[in-house]
Structure formats: C-alpha cells, structure tokens
Write a protein that holds these residues in place. Structure first.
Motif, mmCIF file in Angstrom:
data_model
loop_
_atom_site.group_PDB
_atom_site.id
_atom_site.type_symbol
_atom_site.label_atom_id
_atom_site.label_comp_id
_atom_site.label_asym_id
_atom_site.label_seq_id
_atom_site.Cartn_x
_atom_site.Cartn_y
_atom_site.Cartn_z
ATOM 1 N N ASP A 1 6.396 6.002 -12.288
ATOM 2 C CA ASP A 1 5.748 5.101 -11.322
ATOM 3 C C ASP A 1 5.052 5.927 -10.246
ATOM 4 O OD1 ASP A 1 4.940 3.242 -9.538
ATOM 5 O OD2 ASP A 1 6.935 2.451 -9.082
ATOM 6 N N PRO A 2 3.778 6.247 -10.451
ATOM 7 C CA PRO A 2 3.076 7.098 -9.475
ATOM 8 C C PRO A 2 3.170 6.563 -8.056
ATOM 9 C CG PRO A 2 1.738 6.819 -11.450
ATOM 10 C CD PRO A 2 2.927 5.906 -11.614
ATOM 11 N N ARG A 3 3.044 5.271 -7.916
ATOM 12 C CA ARG A 3 2.984 4.730 -6.564
ATOM 13 C C ARG A 3 4.291 4.959 -5.798
ATOM 14 N NH1 ARG A 3 3.136 -0.494 -4.269
ATOM 15 N NH2 ARG A 3 3.466 -1.435 -6.303
ATOM 16 N N GLU B 1 -7.347 4.733 -7.106
ATOM 17 C CA GLU B 1 -7.775 5.182 -5.770
ATOM 18 C C GLU B 1 -7.616 6.697 -5.619
ATOM 19 O OE1 GLU B 1 -9.483 3.849 -3.465
ATOM 20 O OE2 GLU B 1 -9.471 1.825 -4.268
ATOM 21 N N THR B 2 -6.556 7.218 -6.207
ATOM 22 C CA THR B 2 -6.351 8.668 -6.154
ATOM 23 C C THR B 2 -7.481 9.396 -6.873
ATOM 24 O OG1 THR B 2 -3.961 8.363 -6.038
ATOM 25 C CG2 THR B 2 -4.747 10.519 -6.774
ATOM 26 N N THR B 3 -7.844 8.878 -8.032
ATOM 27 C CA THR B 3 -8.956 9.463 -8.792
ATOM 28 C C THR B 3 -10.247 9.416 -7.983
ATOM 29 O OG1 THR B 3 -7.904 8.751 -10.848
ATOM 30 C CG2 THR B 3 -10.251 9.295 -10.955
ATOM 31 N N GLN B 4 -10.486 8.264 -7.352
ATOM 32 C CA GLN B 4 -11.709 8.127 -6.556
ATOM 33 C C GLN B 4 -11.718 9.088 -5.369
ATOM 34 O OE1 GLN B 4 -14.363 6.323 -7.494
ATOM 35 N NE2 GLN B 4 -13.127 5.993 -9.330
ATOM 36 N N TYR B 5 -10.562 9.265 -4.797
ATOM 37 C CA TYR B 5 -10.467 10.167 -3.647
ATOM 38 C C TYR B 5 -10.723 11.606 -4.096
ATOM 39 C CZ TYR B 5 -8.294 12.313 0.544
ATOM 40 O OH TYR B 5 -8.031 13.045 1.680
ATOM 41 N N LEU B 6 -10.169 11.979 -5.236
ATOM 42 C CA LEU B 6 -10.443 13.323 -5.758
ATOM 43 C C LEU B 6 -11.942 13.462 -6.072
ATOM 44 C CD1 LEU B 6 -9.730 16.134 -6.718
ATOM 45 C CD2 LEU B 6 -8.820 15.156 -8.841
ATOM 46 N N TRP C 1 -4.056 0.494 -9.593
ATOM 47 C CA TRP C 1 -4.950 0.659 -8.433
ATOM 48 C C TRP C 1 -4.700 1.970 -7.696
ATOM 49 C CZ3 TRP C 1 -3.767 1.495 -3.385
ATOM 50 C CH2 TRP C 1 -2.470 1.201 -2.957
ATOM 51 N N PHE C 2 -3.426 2.362 -7.606
ATOM 52 C CA PHE C 2 -3.120 3.582 -6.853
ATOM 53 C C PHE C 2 -3.635 4.825 -7.589
ATOM 54 C CE2 PHE C 2 0.034 7.069 -6.257
ATOM 55 C CZ PHE C 2 -0.328 7.421 -4.972
ATOM 56 N N GLY D 1 0.801 -1.208 0.000
ATOM 57 C CA GLY D 1 0.000 0.000 0.000
ATOM 58 C C GLY D 1 0.841 1.268 0.000
ATOM 59 N N VAL D 2 0.130 2.364 0.048
ATOM 60 C CA VAL D 2 0.783 3.676 0.113
ATOM 61 C C VAL D 2 0.434 4.304 1.456
ATOM 62 C CG1 VAL D 2 0.716 6.029 -0.799
ATOM 63 C CG2 VAL D 2 0.881 4.077 -2.355
#
Lengths: 562, 562
Positions: B294-296, B357-362, B353-354, B249-250
């Motif tokens: 690599d965004p993650r 998840e970032t998109t979903q959080y925004l 996935w990261f 995870g991050v």
C-alpha cells in the motif's frame, strides 16, 4: 559589453551586385549544374579593420552569396543542382570573421546574423520550392559559419584527406553560439543525437569524416583522388527528377532606385524617412496596367517582380542603414481591380516557372518583414489598394488602422469625393505566402479561432468597407475621420516612445503563434539566446572571449550560471 | 547593465514552508473547492530594500504558492477546483515587485522568473493531469505578473466594478517583457488576435471587462453584488466530471535535509559541492526495500516520492543558491532490481491516485532538470542502478559516460569484484515522464531516427552492458577503466572552463529538439528574449526603465533597433 562608442564607422550598405563584380565568389554554370566557389578576397572586407583570412566572411561576402542565390532562381531555370565549394586549399570556410564580430556593434552583429540566416533559409528551401538541390562539397575544413553554410544545403560531402573537419568552435573558442542556425540544424535537421551534438559543439577542432558520417554531421566523404568524380556523380544524381523547367532565364538587371534626401524611390515603392519621428512612411503603388499575356516577356518589369525587388531592397537597406527608425508605416495607393487582376494571374499561372519564382520571391520578402525588428503599422485610407497580395503587407503588420468613409476636411492631397477604402481578402492571404511557421497570415491571425477564420474566408474576393473589414476581424480599428488622424498620430508617437528592445522582443513573440519550424526556432529561439550572449561581458566585454580571440589569451569568464 | 557589485546581499533561499506559516497566501479548503487568497504582507519581502505593495510578489511569495500547489495535489485529493483570488480591495495582484527586480542581479531575475514559470506550469496542467481545475477570480486589477498568474488558470473571471482591469504594462512602463509567459499565453492559449495582443501589451492601463471578454483576455465578468455567487457557480461546475478521487490525502511533512559543510544529504540523495572545480556531485540511492503493498500508507516515505521531494528541493536550492557550480554530475548507487520493482509498481498502479501524483511530481521535477542552466553529466559505474525511472536522470543529462567492466586498480571505495554497470531502459523512458515538448526523453534522444528508437525499444527490460548500451545509443561513450577516469576528469575540467552563458544557450537549444509547446516557447523563446532585454541598458542601465520606475522619470532610451 563592448564600448560601442569606440567602434569603427560602418558604411551605408548597398545590396546591389553582379557576378561580374563579385570579389569573393565565382559562379560557373555548366548546363544543369552550377558551381559556386568561395574564394574570399582577404582585403575585401566591407568595413575596415580586419582581413578576411581563411575564407572567413563578413556581410559583403554574404551579399554576393544572396545575389547568386537570386540569380540561380531567376536567370538560370536550367540549373537543377548547385555545388557550393571552396577555392582555398584545406579550408572550405572558417565562418564569420571573428575580428569583424569583435569590432562590430551589437546591432550590426544581430543584423548580419539575420541576413545570413535569411540567405541560408533561401538555400535550404530551393529544392522544395524550385527543384534546385544544393550540395556542399567541403574540399577542406568547414568551421563555425562555414559548417552552418553547409548545413543549409541538402547534402554535405567532406573531403577525406586526414585533416579536414567539420566543427562548431563558437562555444569553446568564442563564448558565443553558432549564430546562423547551427545548433538547431544539427539536432532538428541532421538529427544528430543530443549528447553527440553537445560533444560536437564544444570540441573546437571538430570531427573528421568517419565520425562525422556516423553521427550524421555529413552525408559522405571522398578522398582527393575521386573527389571531383564523387561530387559530379552526386550533382548529376540530384538533377534527376528535378522540376526545374530549363529554357531561358530572366535577367535581374540593376534596380532603379532614386535617393533624394530622405526619400527613397523605386518604380512601385516610395519610402520617406522621418528622423524626428523615428519613422518611415512606405507607400506601395498598385500596378498601372493590366497583367501581360506573357509575364516572362516583361522580365524585371513584371509588376509583382518589380514590386518585390523594390520591397526586398528597401527592407534590407532600412534594416541595415536606418536603425533609429523604429516604426514603419505601410500604405498602398492605386486601383484595387488592377491588384486583383495580378493576384488572379499569380494563382492562374502558378505553373509558369517565372510566375512561380516571382511568387516565391515575394513570399521570402514577406518573411523578411515578419522577422524585421521594427513596429509595422498599416494605414488604410481612400485611394488604397489592400487587396490579395498587397493585403499581405497589412496582415504582416502588427496593427491595421482603417478609415471609415473619407476625409471630410479640405486638404490639398485628399479628395473629399474619393471612394472610401476597401480591403479585399483572397486566397493569396490563405496559403500562397506562408510564414516561416508554415501558416498563412490569415490563419496565423485567427490561430485557434476557426470560426473567425471561416468567417474571413467567406469574404474572399469581396470589397470590404471599414465596418465590414472590422467585423471580419481584418483590421485592428475602423475609425471615421473625426478620430482617425488623431488616433494614428497618438499611436505613432506612443510607439516611438517605447523601449526598442522590449518592442523587438514583444513583436517577435506575437508574430509567431502556433507551430514552430526549423526557421522559427532559428529566428525566435536561437537568435534570442545569441542576442543575450552577445550582450554578456563573457563574450563582448573587454576581457570576453570574442574580444580576446587571436590575442593568445582566452576569454576571462564570470562563471556564474544564470 | 546594472552595476551588480552594488546590489543588496541575498539570503540563502529555503523552499520549506507550510500553510500555517504563510505570510502572503491563505489556503482554505471547503469540501471540493479550495480557495487560495493572495494578501501579501508588505513587510515580508525575502530580501531587504523593497515593500511588497499592492499585492506585488517576490520569490518568497512564490515559494508559498508553490507549496500550496503541491499540497493541493497530495494533501487534498478531495479538491476538484481551486479558486485563486485576492485579499485586497480593487487589486488582485500587481505582479512581480518592480523595486525587487530593479535591485536584483541578472541571475536572480532569471532564476526568479524560471521558478515562477514552473509553478504556473504546474497550475496549468493540474486539470489535465490531476482533474483539478484552477479558476482565477480577479476581484480587482490584475497587472503584469498578476494577470500572468491568472493566465495559467483554466478560467479567468474579472470583477465588473467600472475600474478593475487586466493589463501587461511591462513593455510600456518597464521596457521589459512580461516575464512569466504572458505574451505566449495571450496569443497561443487565449488565442487573442495578434494586433489586439499588440494593443494590449503596450497599453499600460489595460482593458476592462467588456473588451477583455470580447478579445478573449478573460472568460467572463461579474458585478460585485453577484460576484461570490458567480465564482461559486463556476467552481461547482468545474468540479463536475473531475477525476479527483476524494478521500484522505498524504501529508507533506518537513523534508529531512542535513547540511554539513559542502554536503547536502537527504534520505535517498546526497550532493557534494566542489567549489574549486565548480561542480556538484549528486548521488541518488536506489530503494532499500521492495515496493510496499500500500504505497499511500507509507506517505512521504514511499521511495519514489521521497526521492522526488529530495531531488526537487536539491535542484531548487542549487539553482538559486549555488550559481557558480556550473556542472552537475549525476550518479546512482544501489540495486537495479529494486529500482525495477518500483518502476513496475508506478506502471501497474498508475490508477492509484497517490502513485499517479507521485509519478506526475517526478515528471515535473525531471522537467526542472531540463530547463536548468547547468551542464548535466551522468557517470555510470559498477554499483549503479540506472534503470527505468532512474535512467531518466541519465537521459536528462547532456552526456552519459559508462564504464565498461570494472575499476581494476586497487581503491578503498571500489570493489574490484563488483559486477560491471548495466543500464535498463523501460517504458518509463518512453512516455511516463514526458518533457515539456511532449516527447519522452527516449524519443527526444532519437528524434528523426525512428530505427534507432525502435532498436532501443526492443531492449526494454534488458540489463545492458556498457557495450550494449553504447550500441543501443543510450550512452555517449563506453570506456574501459584505463581511459574512463582520465576522460571524465578532462571532460569535467573542460566543461568548467567554458563560457557559462554560451553553455546555457547551447544546452537550451540542444535539449529541446522537435515539436514546440506553450511550455517550450515560454522557456526557450520568451525567456531568451527576456534575458537579452534584461541585459540591455534600456531596461537595466542606470537610466533604464526598470531602474527609474517609481522615480517619476521615464526610462531614457537609445532608440536603435537591433
């Protein structure tokens, strides 16, 4: 909040009127086109304490409008287009009278808004349900509720005279919302862009023709010199393709209503007011005769119409005049077969305009029940006739209690040899009287449970005993006579003890499951926000904008956002 | 209404926490299944004056829950099922603490309900958006907000111990509505029949397992002896078919937030509070670098995530701590190409996935803006970067003002040689961040005007000047520098002078055009009714039910129905 103890006394409100007695509207019929002209009598307020200047309105003005809407449906099958216009210079209508609002109790304001909303909805659906197009001919400024009245029409034309505007000045001037669907209709019906809607609803002076047309606030403009011709052209055009039948109408003669102490009696409906228990017992009688060969020949005596008129009047009177009576208990009495015969006629003769209009009127009246802030309980006993169209009354209720078997104990009013009660669902419960959200009451009942809906549909036309009705999900509880009376007593006592505000909010949320429409948004969302805002000191407090309007002082606000 | 002058002082609220510091929840991760256990510290109330007995909660308890929800998304990509259960005997959760509600200001109650609703919505969508199923394991009674917490989960299992119930006792005991979606979810999500929902929401003691299952209030029951096995079985089953990726995870490390007087500064977001003007100026900086391979690997420093965390925290802090600041002005600064590069990466790497998840959080954070009771105004000037994902900020605003050309007058902060501002719409505005009603902000903007929507869609990826953006319907006004500053000044002054309640109601109605969902019903309708009820003396007056709760006296009601 307003100090409600110091408010002027309000009269018992009657909803009976007739074009001959209108003080505020003129109804003129010229062949296919009717013209309804608003020219408010300033001195004609329903309650003392304010003058109805600038074609502003109060409940009395709206009662006449409602009467006109009804007569245009029933008495004028020839009318295909209705032009709504104003009888003053430069001012079509200034909206609800502010001094009236400022001096009114919260309950009065809410009830007033509800009734005006219902009338506007009836105008809005006239084209789709009755082939009658309504055209707002704004011969001057339409402000606030004046513009909202126009929004309910199919078309809006604004005079291009360099000064007349459309506006919703409630937010900037009064610190409240436009109360009769304005915000919702601007974005959801007129499809005005959100940011423009925001500009519009915060600009007290409103917008003139060019911008109003560009943004979609009105459909067109016309200068004074071609005004009459343009309105006439649009009205004639609207008549084309109309399904209105023409021919002779049915006169809406005065209602036969007898009041005797705490009893209100109509030919097929009796209401008994129990002030100690804060309850009304409403009994609807089934028809005495078989359906006639020619319904229209019976006019207002046609059972479904007579019943609907009585129910409509009763609902309006109780809502307006009896606000302490928080629970309405609905019973029926009569012959199931008689009800089913009429139920069948409404279906078989749906193409007959009079039968159709009667059905639509009953639909509108049932919708009034759906938005009525009273707890509704159906009690289903031997001798009742909850079948088809009358079963709709039970399905509109929050709960349904059904006696299994008969009352065994000796009682002067009860027949121990009676047949047990039955319920008969029919197609009438599955689409003839859709709710404001577009669902039938049966579909709404089984929302998201298609199997249960199918199960109920399979029983259409069957005489269901209490156990069968319970199994089909059509009643809340089926109880035998050992428990029944005690249960009803407890239920009604408990209900009467609960917070009326919480019940109102709860019922408004439970009754409208599933899809939302313009109508449910207006009653469910806009109204709820307005209720809140009306209650806030920023609007209704001694220094609030509503109370200070006209004093030369602006409202004094607590700027906390919540 | 409560006498709000006598209420206990509330602290400045921080939303920073970490599982190591939780006082009320325990988060345990065991491979694919996480368990979140509520064991409220009675002495751990956020504000003085009440004890959090019987696992009741206040905002502090909910801040921890929100933190856990976020960490389960980002730090635990291996978690496919989350079991939410209680750490007390016989009581899962008693809901929001009543004494806390009774002593709170109206604004505090409303803000508290809004935040708890947002967290419950984030739980509810975890399965659909992140492949994470939430399971409410009710090891004891779930009352009020406790049951509403369960309603947000995908499954509800109630222990069958002969005493534990589910209930919504707010109406009968407190004279208010269940405040976090209960009524709506019971009928619209759980499809409980309207009449049963009515019984349920008026029966303080609630219902035990057999009835609860039959009515659909819970999905199943299990006795104590097989409880653990049954919950484990359901959790394991829920893991099957999950799209959760597993792996590392991050970590959501502490936010870098600097507060200096009236300025709040995060790496990409700065807010300046102007208390005299009752306004907040929010400036969002575009990215400084190109998107990483690599965004993650960048973790919380990944620009879209860092930006979102800052915005989320800022929105929550301003809403809770700065209620007098009624207008938020949103600007951006930076390089349009840089924003577009990240915008493209969010689209291209949507399967990561990261990034997902970032998109979903925004998306969730933008939804917070939509339900924020503040006027939102976008100001678009030279040097700004309203492109794609950052254009969403402007589209979430009530109005958008764009400068045509550049500022001509000499000014130390302004570059007369700057390039004029451009807007760049992209697919991000047309579905990547849907609103609560399911529409994109672009679709919502052009609701019912498909041609205008198509026109805007044709410009995706183009750098639109003010005139072009105006022609495409993307801004409210495009003005040159002669008018621009004066117009903005007037707009902001006028806005700050209006009734905050009326603006809140107006904005809530305008922002959600078109279809309604569970979420919009909860925020738009249920919340509005609750606002009204909270304001009524029957609930919050000195003799109201909310204030009298626990005193042994029931609320004293004015029984007038409105």
């Amino acid at each position: 909040m307003a100090d409600e103890t110091a408010l002027p006394a309000v009269p018992v409100v009657d909803f009976d009127t007739h074009p001959d007695r209108y003080r505020h509207w003129r109804l003129e019929v010229d062949g296919e086109v009717a013209t309804l002209t608003l020219a408010v009598d300033e001195k004609g307020g329903l309650v003392g304490g304010y003058e109805l200047k600038a074609n502003s309105y109060d409940l009395g003005v709206d009662i006449e409008l409602y009467d006109a809407v009804q007569r245009l449906r029933f008495e004028h099958p020839e009318v295909k287009a209705v032009v709504m216009t104003g009888g003053l210079e430069k001012m079509f209508c200034a909206g609800a009278n502010i001094r009236m609002l400022a001096q009114s109790s919260h309950a009065w304001k809410v009830n007033f808004c509800k009734f005006t909303n219902e009338t506007r909805n009836a105008i809005e659906e006239a084209r789709a349900t009755s082939g009658q197009t309504w055209l707002a001919a704004l011969n001057g400024t339409a402000a606030g509720g004046g513009y909202e009245l126009a929004l309910a029409c199919d078309q809006i034309v604004l005079i291009d005279d360099g000064t007349s505007t459309v506006s919703l000045p409630e937010v900037p001037l009064l610190g409240v919302l436009p109360g009769t669907g304005g915000l919702t209709r601007v974005v959801d019906k007129r499809h005005v862009r959100k940011d423009r809607a925001d500009l519009f609803a915060t600009k007290a002076e409103g917008y003139r023709g060019a911008t109003a047309v560009e943004w979609g606030l009105v459909d067109g403009t016309a200068p004074r010199k071609s005004w009459d011709a343009e309105i006439d052209r649009r009205a004639r055009e609207a008549c084309q393709g109309s399904t209105r039948p023409g021919g002779e109408g049915v006169e809406l003669t005065p209602l036969d209503r007898q009041e005797d102490g705490d009893t209100i009696r109509y030919p097929h409906v009796t209401a008994t007011l129990d002030r100690d228990a804060r309850r009304v017992d409403i009994t609807v009688a089934g028809p005495a005769d078989q359906p006639p060969a020619d319904p229209r020949a019976q006019g207002v005596d046609y059972y479904p119409l007579a019943l609907t008129r009585a129910l409509d009047d009763l609902v309006l009177r109780l809502r307006t005049n009896e606000q302490q009576l928080g629970t309405w208990v609905v019973r029926t009495t009569g012959d199931v077969d008689g009800v089913l015969a009429y139920d069948a006629q409404l279906a078989d003769r749906a193409d007959d305009w009079f039968v159709h209009e009667t059905t639509q009127y009953l639909r509108r009246t049932l919708k009034r029940l759906d938005v009525t802030s009273r707890s509704l309980v159906a009690v289903i006993e031997p001798g009742s006739c909850f079948a088809g169209l009358l079963l709709e009354l039970a399905l509109a209720c929050d709960r349904q209690y059904m006696l299994e078997g008969v009352y065994e104990d000796p009682h002067p009013d009860r027949d121990p040899d009676a047949d047990p009660a039955v319920l008969v669902p029919t197609g009438a419960n599955d689409g003839r009287f859709p709710m404001g959200n577009g669902l039938s009451r049966l579909h709404s009942r089984f929302w998201g449970r298609d199997e249960d809906l199918d199960t109920a549909r399979k029983r259409f036309g069957e005489r269901l005993t209490a156990a069968e009705a319970d199994a089909a999900g059509l009643v809340t509880m089926a109880l035998d006579d050992i428990d029944f009376e005690e249960e009803i007593r407890i239920v009604l006592e408990e209900r009467a003890s609960l917070s009326p505000d919480a019940l109102t909010g709860m019922e408004a949320n439970h009754r409208f499951v599933g899809p939302e429409t313009l109508e449910t948004k207006i009653f469910g969302r806009l109204t709820a926000w307005q209720n809140w805002i009306f209650n806030r000191p920023n609007a209704s407090g001694p220094d609030g904008a509503l109370r200070r309007y006209g004093s030369g002082q602006r409202g004094s606000y607590d700027y906390q956002r919540v």
